[in-house]
Design an enzyme around this catalytic site. Sequence first.
Site, PDB file in Angstrom:
ATOM      1  N   ASP A  91       0.854  -1.184   0.000  1.00  0.00           N
ATOM      2  CA  ASP A  91       0.000   0.000   0.000  1.00  0.00           C
ATOM      3  C   ASP A  91       0.894   1.239   0.000  1.00  0.00           C
ATOM      4  O   ASP A  91       2.089   1.158   0.268  1.00  0.00           O
ATOM      5  CB  ASP A  91      -0.967  -0.016   1.186  1.00  0.00           C
ATOM      6  CG  ASP A  91      -0.282  -0.093   2.529  1.00  0.00           C
ATOM      7  OD1 ASP A  91       0.929   0.175   2.595  1.00  0.00           O
ATOM      8  OD2 ASP A  91      -0.953  -0.407   3.521  1.00  0.00           O
ATOM      9  N   ASP A 266      -7.544  -7.783   0.956  1.00  0.00           N
ATOM     10  CA  ASP A 266      -6.565  -7.902   2.041  1.00  0.00           C
ATOM     11  C   ASP A 266      -7.232  -7.433   3.322  1.00  0.00           C
ATOM     12  O   ASP A 266      -8.149  -6.609   3.290  1.00  0.00           O
ATOM     13  CB  ASP A 266      -5.327  -7.034   1.778  1.00  0.00           C
ATOM     14  CG  ASP A 266      -5.564  -5.582   2.195  1.00  0.00           C
ATOM     15  OD1 ASP A 266      -5.180  -5.209   3.327  1.00  0.00           O
ATOM     16  OD2 ASP A 266      -6.175  -4.817   1.413  1.00  0.00           O
TER      17      ASP A 266
END
Length: 379
Positions: A91, A266
């Site tokens: 991320d 996720d």
Amino acid sequence: MKLKFELKKKNGNARRGQLIFERGTVQTPAFMPVGTYGTVKGMTPEEVKETGAQILLGNTFHLWLRPGQEVMKMHGDLHDFMNWQGPILTDSGGFQVFSLGDIRKITEEGVHFRNPVNGDKIFMDAEKSMEIQKDLGSDIVMIFDECTPYPATHDEAKKSMEMSLRWAKRSRDHFDKLENPNNLFGIVQGGVYEDLRDVSVKGLTEIGFDGYAVGGLAVGEPKEDMHRVLEHTCPQLPEDKPRYLMGVGKPEDLVEGVRRGIDMFDCVMPTRNARNGHLFVTGGVIKIRNAAHKTDTTPLDLHCDCYTCKNYSKSYLHHLDRCNEILGARLNTIHNLRYYQRLMESIRKAIDEDRFDQFVAEFYARRNREVPPLQKDKA
């Protein structure tokens, strides 16, 4: 290497495909365990792989603060640092910055904040995020964005989404300038407002990315809003690119995401809940520290093939939890991670066999719950 996404089959809106990387092939829909600090808490990479995980998520923000880019480069990249040779998605740091609250200030340039580790003043922007993620060797790099909070007015969500679009263009430009050979995903923002999601999708697809994530959900909004936004947004995303729902979620959320066309997920939930003694099973959730499990000699889940279920009883896991033994957290984590991977395997098989609707009905029946209606069914 640029990933190749093959969409092999559709069953309603549910999609069955695969992501082909130089480091391996990921069957989709897929769930990515979270390795915030370069480790899935308490697990070796071999143990994570044995649960069926094909790809991991790493955290740009935290790995930038500790151990830092220089230490990472000394090892080669994040794959070598943590000894995971499969694909890794990182991320961008945007959500962590969003989570800092009062100790950060967001401007057009980027985000000024105090290092939560030592209090130093530091700055992150789209360009810095792209540089860190290149040093991490991420197979999938996420653009730097602002996660729109909930609740937010339409005007607040609009300003946030528009800034995220400008940051998306900066991320794309710097990613290309760095000549990163890997993959860059855009992130759709816009809060719970469908018209803003439309603008975000249009802007991102005009810039062009290797895949598209739906962000800014699972931040406190009602489930109905999350489902509505997904159902509205997914059909507008390019059919030939992977779709990723960020930070989601419970088993039910994964099923609902797949029903609406999501390929990748996720969440910290399986690992965090494992450490708190909340274990996912075929019929729902077992709270292993409850006294009822003290004398229960059966495994957690008779349908589960994980190391924990094959070797230990609920009674033993209850004992470890009550004694705060580290082994308890590890065994719980192995089970929860395997549960999530078995769920994804079952979803993929159901799509392959054109019986995904039947799978969904059986999934909810085992939980004594009704199947949530799709928006088209409410009309």
